[in-house]
Enzyme design. Sequence first.
Site, PDB file in Angstrom:
ATOM      1  N   MET A   1      -1.046   3.835   0.955  1.00 61.71           N
ATOM      2  CA  MET A   1      -1.462   4.978   0.165  1.00 61.71           C
ATOM      3  C   MET A   1      -2.387   5.864   1.013  1.00 61.71           C
ATOM      4  SD  MET A   1       0.024   4.108  -2.743  1.00 61.71           S
ATOM      5  CE  MET A   1      -0.871   5.020  -3.943  1.00 61.71           C
TER       6      MET A   1
ATOM      7  N   SER B   1      12.343 -42.863  -8.364  1.00 59.23           N
ATOM      8  CA  SER B   1      11.804 -41.938  -7.383  1.00 59.23           C
ATOM      9  C   SER B   1      12.880 -40.894  -7.134  1.00 59.23           C
ATOM     10  CB  SER B   1      11.443 -42.677  -6.102  1.00 59.23           C
ATOM     11  OG  SER B   1      11.029 -41.740  -5.139  1.00 59.23           O
TER      12      SER B   1
ATOM     13  N   CYS C   1      10.204 -38.265  -3.738  1.00 62.41           N
ATOM     14  CA  CYS C   1       9.974 -38.558  -2.326  1.00 62.41           C
ATOM     15  C   CYS C   1      10.735 -37.605  -1.419  1.00 62.41           C
ATOM     16  CB  CYS C   1      10.337 -40.001  -2.017  1.00 62.41           C
ATOM     17  SG  CYS C   1      12.058 -40.372  -2.326  1.00 62.41           S
TER      18      CYS C   1
ATOM     19  N   LYS D   1     -10.256   0.062  -6.374  1.00 63.72           N
ATOM     20  CA  LYS D   1     -11.340   0.828  -5.749  1.00 63.72           C
ATOM     21  C   LYS D   1     -12.209   1.509  -6.798  1.00 63.72           C
ATOM     22  CE  LYS D   1      -9.982   2.733  -1.875  1.00 63.72           C
ATOM     23  NZ  LYS D   1      -9.057   3.711  -1.274  1.00 63.72           N
TER      24      LYS D   1
ATOM     25  N   GLY E   1      -2.532   0.356   3.887  1.00 65.42           N
ATOM     26  CA  GLY E   1      -1.789   1.302   4.700  1.00 65.42           C
ATOM     27  C   GLY E   1      -0.684   2.060   3.970  1.00 65.42           C
TER      28      GLY E   1
HETATM   29  P1  ADP Z   1      -8.384   2.921   2.215  1.00 65.13           P
HETATM   30  O1  ADP Z   1      -8.017   2.495   0.848  1.00 65.13           O
HETATM   31  O2  ADP Z   1      -7.211   3.122   3.109  1.00 65.13           O
HETATM   32  O3  ADP Z   1      -9.471   2.076   2.792  1.00 65.13           O
HETATM   33  P2  ADP Z   1     -10.371   4.840   1.521  1.00 65.13           P
HETATM   34  O4  ADP Z   1     -10.148   5.579   0.252  1.00 65.13           O
HETATM   35  O5  ADP Z   1     -11.312   3.714   1.460  1.00 65.13           O
HETATM   36  O6  ADP Z   1      -8.966   4.412   2.075  1.00 65.13           O
HETATM   37  O7  ADP Z   1     -10.831   5.886   2.600  1.00 65.13           O
HETATM   38  C1  ADP Z   1     -10.844   5.634   3.979  1.00 65.13           C
HETATM   39  C2  ADP Z   1     -12.195   5.908   4.564  1.00 65.13           C
HETATM   40  O8  ADP Z   1     -12.582   7.240   4.289  1.00 65.13           O
HETATM   41  C3  ADP Z   1     -13.282   5.051   3.979  1.00 65.13           C
HETATM   42  O9  ADP Z   1     -13.452   3.897   4.704  1.00 65.13           O
HETATM   43  C4  ADP Z   1     -14.513   5.909   4.119  1.00 65.13           C
HETATM   44  O10 ADP Z   1     -15.165   5.609   5.299  1.00 65.13           O
HETATM   45  C5  ADP Z   1     -13.974   7.307   4.152  1.00 65.13           C
HETATM   46  N1  ADP Z   1     -14.353   8.006   2.919  1.00 65.13           N
HETATM   47  C6  ADP Z   1     -13.697   8.031   1.750  1.00 65.13           C
HETATM   48  N2  ADP Z   1     -14.364   8.730   0.831  1.00 65.13           N
HETATM   49  C7  ADP Z   1     -15.505   9.167   1.437  1.00 65.13           C
HETATM   50  C8  ADP Z   1     -16.617   9.948   1.010  1.00 65.13           C
HETATM   51  N3  ADP Z   1     -16.700  10.415  -0.232  1.00 65.13           N
HETATM   52  N4  ADP Z   1     -17.583  10.185   1.889  1.00 65.13           N
HETATM   53  C9  ADP Z   1     -17.501   9.702   3.141  1.00 65.13           C
HETATM   54  N5  ADP Z   1     -16.490   8.981   3.609  1.00 65.13           N
HETATM   55  C10 ADP Z   1     -15.488   8.713   2.773  1.00 65.13           C
HETATM   56 MG    MG Z   2     -11.212   1.713   2.188  1.00 68.31          MG
END
Ligand code: ADP
Ligand code: MG
Length: 918
Positions: A116, A805, A872, A32, A114
């Site tokens: 973390m 074979s 085979c 990410k 799901g």
């Molecule tokens: P996951 O890895 O489970 O997808 P994320 O870190 O992407 O978790 O966070 C889940 C949701 O939280 C994201 O889809 C986003 O919509 C929302 N989110 C996270 N950070 C922000 C932020 N800085 N501003 C607005 N929404 C956020």
């Molecule tokens: Mg996400």
Amino acid sequence: MAQVKKAAKYVYYFGGGKADGNESMKNLLGGKGANLAEMAGHPKLKLPVPPGFTLTTEVCTAYYNNKKKYPVVLDAQVKKALAAVEKEMGKKFGDVNNPLLVSVRSGARKSMPGMMETVLDIGLNEKTIEGVIKQSGDARFAYDAYRRLIMMYADVVMEKAGGIEPKGGKGIRKVLDEKLEKIKHKQGYKFDTDLTVNELKALVKDFKATVLKVLGKPFPDDPYEQLWGSIGAVFSSWMGKRACEYRRIEKIPDEWGTAVNVQAMVFGNMGDTSATGVAFTRNPGNGENKFYGEYLLNAQGEDVVAGIRTPAPVNEYSKNDQSKHLPTLEKTMPAAYKQLFDIQKRLEKHYKDMQDIEFTIEKGVLFMLQCRVGKRNGVAAVRMASDMYNEKLIDAKTAIMRVQPNQLVELLLPMLDPKIQAATKPIAKGLPAGPGGAKGRVVFSSNDAVEWASRGEKVILVREETSPEDVDGMHKSQAILTTKGGMTSHAALVARGWGKCCIVGCADIEIHSETKSFKANDGTYIKEGDWLSLDGTKGLVYLGSMALVDIDLDKNMAYKNLMKLVNKTRTLKVRTNAETPEDAAHAMKFGAEGIGLFRTEHMFYGEGSEQPLFLLRKMIMSKTEPERRKALNDLFVFVKKDIKDTMEVMKGYPVTIRLLDPPLHEFVPHDVSKLQALSKELGISMSMLRRRVLALHENNPMLGHRGVRLGVSYPEITEMQVRAIFEATAELAKAGKTAFPEIMVPVTCTENELIHQKIIVDRVYKEVCESKKMKKIPYLYGTMIEIPRAAIKADKMAEIADFFSFGTNDLTQMSFGFSRDDVGGFLPKYMDLKVLHDDPFQTIDQDGVGELVKMGTDRGRKTKPNLKVGICGEHGGDAESVKFFHRVGMNYVSCSPFRVPIALLAAAHAAIESGKGK
Ligand code: ADP
Ligand code: MG
Ligand code: MG
């Protein structure tokens, strides 16, 4: 002079068109974080990403190596990065008038769905909320954000990371959620967004009191405590039980650690000009090159995924049955949609792959929150690989590697209608032995299956187990369901070969054969004639008749396009195991380049086997050579026709014909009427016949009188088969057609067996050449290597054999000393306890059996450098095994017709991975 060591960089900033990191730094920044940096800072992107910073995976590692203490320099680095974010946003964290709110997001190298945690809206408290209200002019929104923060923080930081076991299994999130639901229920609200400011205010108060009562600690009002608490919770979730378990299954090492992203909040819940959503640059369901996604108005974070409200489609194309009446983003916010559309195009071009993206729109302004390579099913994977190659986005090798060989299975078989299936609960679950979907009426015996099918009924054969006598009924059934047996049981092997839907080992049901019925664990009672639908890909059994969707490979241009690339790349040839002209033709259509295993005995099973089986039995029961020769002469006609028809279909491609292999006792009749017919035919008494039957009994027939041993005891059996092969080849040649048989001697352990049989072959060859007036008949003489001793003595075997074979089914059986038919009793336990990691009958055991294969190949080629080598066994259709056989230097693999495409693709992968492609 002492050197001052520069402190390690633990914090990477991104935002405002700049970034310290980039996409290539996934190991350090997590997936990410690396992609946020890339989107924010790459000169060609510079996308609107809310500013933020990433705490590296090294912090996580240091934290765990140092008794859960952070590196000392971390605090200063975080402060500095936070100051940069404040500057970019023009807000201050913890400020009463104009507060900055942030999210804390996890992010491992590889996505762990799901596992973390994420906390949003950090920085809100009784004081800063006033600033938020002032800045936004929207108290409702501010309290909505506040109640979300308390809920997430209490759940993620205070309860989970705090190691608090929820009372009665009900977590704090659930407790708080019920309070929200109660208000909605009381007021008759449908959605969270219906709550008024005052209701939200009261809810926040109630939440705080509840947190204190249930968790014994107050929700912290200090923004910095919130921030560090959330960071700590993400790091400790890395060593949480769920995450550790997931890593073990996915083979992700603990040392990798997770990164943590701190990012300025943007708000999708600021009223009806705000929204949040997820989208894909192409349709992940079918691969079409169309922008596809969903969004929710006035919502935040995971509301879309959580399914609180039905998400609306981003455009017309994304509409489905549930969402077709909802307004599209394209209509409600045309400007933001257009910007999003352009960005997704740029992202895909940049990453050269389909992207899965998360976005938020705050008061009409678009922000990008995440992008990553999107998951896709098999059909979509093929479509995207082919399209992207045509669009010149990727090269041939990349296109080939984008599709996993096993994903092709999904393209080959009809399946249950996914929409209906999703809405239906299965009545039982078993092992997914033969993929695809099927429906039919239940029968409990092979005879019934044949009989019902002859009336035009579609049937599903339900049995405890199947045996070779069931083959006909199995063939006539739409699908097979067994309550016993494993993935290598008879039913599973046969079904997989045919590409037939099959579920085995379904212990959830109990068969009552007396009443022709079965009962499922969930209480469902099924009797003969009732409808069932099976999903063989997942091993699920459904009550009733479900619609199937058909798949026509010939019309799949993307598949054809991809296969063209595959065939240009691979060096390993792929043949098929086939015993009828129909199977052979099918495999040819899939791209097979010959038959690697034609079992002559197949004609004694199933449809049309009545007469040849009778003749075979007559031969078996013969006492003297003249008696036996007479029976063999009659049988000859059938054998020759069978071989000739198949070779004709193969149009000159090599056909490996295995001489009679099974122990004779397998064909001995037991029912009285059959015995009587035989005694009459042979002109001997029933008691005499019975004595002969008894004499054929063996204690361990699989290691008994079978294979080449039959040919040594009764040379006339070999002679008949070889004559049939040569005559068929000669006759095809005379008719202007080409044919190329390879005579394969089974179950050999010494070169002397090969010498013994070769003398017969040479003699018959001469005779047929003379009688057919041919100078030469093309053929090869070789052997199956399926006994360990044959592999060890491969140098000697190759003095006589033109080809090897490897029969890896038997070679595995004999190397492990595991009876293939009895592994069900102990192999599951072995796998559970990790005594063995894989089922050696499915994926070749590279260390042991594979070593024998390699040694046999090398030793054979030492004697005969041009020795043709193939395999085979069932392993010929297993992608990992195919790659191994490529590395060993084999000429070809052979597998059942429906596995041919998989083997072709695996061969291309092997060539690319070893850098030895064409
Ligand atoms: P996951 O890895 O489970 O997808 P994320 O870190 O992407 O978790 O966070 C889940 C949701 O939280 C994201 O889809 C986003 O919509 C929302 N989110 C996270 N950070 C922000 C932020 N800085 N501003 C607005 N929404 C956020
Ligand atoms: Mg996400
Ligand atoms: Mg064998």
